[in-house]
Every structure is written in C-alpha cells, then in structure tokens.
Scaffold this active site. Structure first.
Site, PDB file in Angstrom:
ATOM      1  N   TRP A  65       0.828  -1.222   0.000  1.00  0.00           N
ATOM      2  CA  TRP A  65       0.000   0.000   0.000  1.00  0.00           C
ATOM      3  C   TRP A  65       0.855   1.262   0.000  1.00  0.00           C
ATOM      4  CZ3 TRP A  65      -5.005   2.013   0.420  1.00  0.00           C
ATOM      5  CH2 TRP A  65      -5.122   3.286   1.001  1.00  0.00           C
ATOM      6  N   ASP A  68      -0.161   9.069   0.762  1.00  0.00           N
ATOM      7  CA  ASP A  68       0.338  10.428   0.550  1.00  0.00           C
ATOM      8  C   ASP A  68       1.758  10.506   0.014  1.00  0.00           C
ATOM      9  OD1 ASP A  68      -1.992  10.821   1.934  1.00  0.00           O
ATOM     10  OD2 ASP A  68      -1.166  12.284   3.328  1.00  0.00           O
TER      11      ASP A  68
END
Length: 527
Positions: A65, A68
């Site tokens: 994953w 930002d």
C-alpha cells in the site's frame, strides 16, 4: 495526511489505513480472481492470467500500500521522493512508514525501500510531514543533514497528533529518531498534523505550515527542534485543510506571488476533493489571500495529498518561475477498491509529475497552470500522427491501446459537444468520455468500471468559452487513470478508472454538429 474530511461514510482513517485486501476488487475484474495474499501469490496470478493493471508510465508502489506523497528533496543530483507505505496492508495491520524512491527525470524511479521505519518508538507509525536539507547545520546534526518533521499519534489512536523529528546523515537514505518527545506537542486539539517546513532565507529561520482543522497554522523555528506559533489562515466549508503547502513563484510577467495550498474536500458544496490553493502574499508569519475562495489545481475526483516541490536543473539551480507537483490517484471514499490488489499485489498509484507555472488571467488575477513533466518526451516508444480528423457523430479510429497520451485541438463553428471515447469496448458500450459540452469541459467515467459505487462522483466539470470555437486537450491514459489537461492547463481533471483490459479502442465524437480534431497525435511510452 488524509483524514476524516475525505471520508463521507464515517469510517475512520485508521481503519482505512489498515486496508482489507480480501475481496475488495473482485467485482471490478473482467474475470473472477482469488483474494490477494502475498506479493508472490499476486505476481503469480498476474503472470498466469496475463492480466496486469499496473500503470505503464505512472509511479506505483512495488507492493502492498501507498498513499500520501511527501515533498521530494534534491540531493546529489537526484530527487529523493518519500511516500507513506504500509508493508502490512494485506494482513490488515495498521500503520505507515516512509518509503524512498529516487529519480533524475521524474518519470523513472528507483526503489530504495523503507527510509523512516514505523513502530521503532512508542509513538508508533509515521504520517505525513516534510523533509528538508539543513545546509546550514541549524539543527546540529551536521551540514547537509536531512531532517524530517512528521506527525505521529502516540498511544496508537488518531486523536493525539504531535510533530516529531527524524534525521539522516547519509543523504536521506536512513533516519534516526531524535528521541521520543515531540518537537511540537499538541495543544489540545483533534486535528494537528501534516507539517510542511520551508526555509525563510529572507529572515534566516524555518517556517512550518500545519493542518489544524479549518486553519493552517504557521510556526517559526531557528533550529527545527523548537517551534513557536505565530498565526494562522482560516477557511471553512471544505473540510480539514490537510497536507498544507506554501511556496513562492514568479509569473512570466515578473510578478511574484506566494501560494498556500491544501488538500481539501469540497464535494458537499459542488467543489473538488483535491488540492485547493490561494495566491497572495506572505510576510513570514501571515498569509494574505488575493481572494477568499480558493482555486483548484485539479478538478477530477482523484488527485489527493498532493505536494509541490522545487524545479531544478542538472546543476541544482532552482527555477523561480516553475515548480513540480505530484498527487495520489485515489480517494478516501473508496481507497481500498482496485483490481491492482488481486492482479498485481499492490494498491497505490500516483499522477504523472506536473510542471506548474503562474499565469495572469484576462481579469488580471493569477492562477497556476499545469502540464505533464517534459521528461516523458524521452520515453516515447511509438507515435501515431492522425493529423486533422473531421467528425460528425462518432468515428472509431484505427488505433488500439491501453496506455497512451492523446493530444488534439477541437475546432467548430456550431456545436453542442465534442470529445473522445477513451478505452472503448469492442461493442462500444463501455468507454470514458473526455471533451466539451455547452460551456464546460468534462471527464466522465460513468460508462466504464470505476470505484465510485455511489454513482455520485462520475463526471467532473470546468468552464470553457463555447464562443471561442476551439479547445486543446492533452489526455494521459493509463491502466487505472485518466488525466485531462485543458488548453494551457489551468484546468486539469484526474480520475481513477478500471477499464477491462480488452477495452482498447479509441473514438472521436460530436453532438449537434461537426468538428475538426486538428493535429491529433497519440504517443505511447516505455518506462
């Protein structure tokens, strides 16, 4: 760090960070797939089926994953790009570290693994923040040390956000924590995160912009270790002002502006859920906006947590008239829904890097214009020049492709609408539409597979002048995204899409008249 302002369902950001890879993407795939397990299992499935949704020329996390982006820094002739990464995504464990990739051209990236690890102190995982190169040794870690100021939430929850310091003496490859106490403690508020630190050379100090609900707080420091609050900029109605950004840029006419940017959620009032910004002035302590309402650097549904950073030449010199920007191509409303989990063992894709410049509008106001980074030109593997194409109705082109760029200038005398059907299915029933209609430009993903199961966030709009009789479009299409740049790039639409891999056709269309699609060129990239 994206928070609950980007989540309409009421699910906590913490639970979204954990992720639930199991079965989230099965309904999106053209054929049934098993639940994603390990990276190796996902890779073997991808090889066995021949199906891959990994982007061809956009940055993607190697496995697990990402969310930002963190503002890249320039060190030893290359950009060092950090981003939030969860190595435990598939197990459902919560928490992100900072992973590092390097690049010299902002197109091709080299992975270096985790640079700032999580869970090595009682404070837990790392959220968003910013890295700076301390050339003047203000912090005492040595000249050129890389210092990261980052949000953490001691205790494992999300409601006690404080700022902590990590430092590197090897050029930002590995980091050491500066103790376990915060350098900026929480004063007793819920939202207190995403520190963006810049060097104020005019006044010889560091300045921090911090997300504090509907306010961006400003702080001063001489040494990056002790911070003093000096004021704030407040704007309500667009959620928490997350991931703040603050920079100075010079327009082509010589005008210098400061820009304050934030990631924000304006969907409730018909505004984007991307990067809002104000032009204005900054005196080192207070930002004064030119106008009360923000402008937006992207009008699609999926360009969040974006950062801008300095444009430098090969010698390292900074271009005062331009910056680069990169955003996360996802949305907290559906962050865990993507076929890349099952096919390729990852969830996390970025936009292409953009170059942004400051331009003056006809009403004498200023805005930021975007264009894809010039480095893409070095990776063109195939060019298809279609020239001028006259269209009245729908014209399916003799071209098939999954990942490409198409540029065209649409000209008309009397017309209701015109555009392109991207990633069109063989029977014409599925496609992504991009173009103009009446007085607006649009990007519509309704007729292809996408993660917005609510059906609310399917078409994005920006204004156009129909009396001009012309519009330029530059559209970047990849396996899971479309980015449309309109005219000079004042308006950009970025949306996440998951067309079936057999949907490879491209068509041009008009509504209510004919048009000429001039200088139509398709380029493919090999990165």
């Amino acid at each position: 760090m994206p928070g609950t302002s980007g989540i309409s369902s009421g699910i906590s950001r913490r639970s979204l960070f954990a992720g639930s890879a199991a079965g989230t993407a099965a309904a999106l795939l053209p054929t049934g797939t098993a639940t994603a397990g390990t990276k190796a299992e996902a890779k073997s499935k991808s090889v066995a089926t021949g199906a891959s949704y990994r982007a061809a020329y956009h940055f993607t996390v190697p496995e697990q994953w990402k969310n930002d982006p963190q503002r890249p820094v320039w060190i030893d002739g290359e950009y060092r790009y950090y981003y939030l990464y969860n190595a435990d995504y598939f197990t459902g464990a919560v928490g992100t570290a900072w992973r590092l990739a390097t690049t010299t051209d902002l197109v091709s990236f080299i992975d270096h693994g985790v640079a700032v690890p999580k869970d090595t102190t009682p404070n837990g995982d790392l959220w968003s923040g910013s890295a700076v190169v301390d050339t003047g040794n203000t912090a005492g870690f040595g000249a050129g040390a890389v210092v990261v100021i980052v949000t953490m939430s001691p205790g494992g929850g999300t409601d006690h956000q404080e700022q902590f310091l990590y430092y590197s003496t090897d050029g930002g490859l590995t980091f050491t924590n500066h103790g376990t106490d915060p350098v900026l403690p929480n004063p007793g508020v819920a939202d207190f995160r995403d520190p963006k630190v810049i060097r104020d050379e005019d006044r010889g100090r560091w300045v921090m912009a911090l997300a504090e609900n509907d306010k961006v707080g400003f702080y001063h420091s001489d040494d990056l270790k002790s911070w003093t609050y000096v004021g704030g900029f407040v704007h309500d109605g667009i959620g928490v002002l997350e991931c703040p950004d603050l920079f100075r840029i010079t327009a082509g006419d010589g005008t210098v502006k400061w820009v304050l940017g934030v990631s924000a959620n304006g969907k409730g009032s018909g505004l984007p859920n991307t990067y809002a910004y104000w032009t204005g002035s900054f005196d080192g302590s207070a930002f004064t906006a030119d106008a009360s309402d923000p402008q937006w650097l992207d009008h699609g549904w999926d360009w969040y947590g974006a950062v801008t950073f300095e444009k430098r030449d090969a010698s390292g010199a900074v271009d005062a008239a331009a910056r680069y920007a990169i955003g996360w191509v996802n949305n907290w409303d559906y962050a865990n829904t993507t076929p890349t989990i099952d096919c390729d063992g990852f969830n996390g894709t970025d936009s292409v890097v953009r170059e942004i410049t400051l331009k003056q509008a006809s009403d004498a106001t200023y805005y930021l214009a975007s264009r894809p980074v010039a480095g893409l030109d070095s990776y063109v593997s195939r060019t298809v020049n279609l020239g001028d194409v006259t269209v009245d109705g729908t014209k399916v082109l003799d071209y098939t492709g999954i990942s490409y760029e198409v540029t065209t200038e649409i000209e008309w005398s009397q017309l209701t609408g015109a555009g392109l059907q991207l990633r069109r299915s063989p029977d014409g029933g599925r496609h992504i539409d991009a173009g103009v209609y009446a007085d607006y430009a649009f990007l519509n993903r309704r007729n292809t597979v996408n993660a917005d199961t609510s059906g609310k966030w399917q078409e994005s709009h920006t204004p156009v002048d129909p009396s001009a009789g012309t519009v330029k479009l530059r559209i970047l299409v990849d396996r899971t995204s479309v980015e449309m740049f309109v005219d000079d790039g004042r308006y950009v639409h970025t949306s996440q899409v998951f067309p079936y891999l057999l949907d490879t056709r491209l068509a041009l269309f008009t509504i209510g008249g004919s048009a000429v699609f001039r200088n139509t060129v398709i380029r493919e990239f090999a990165v």
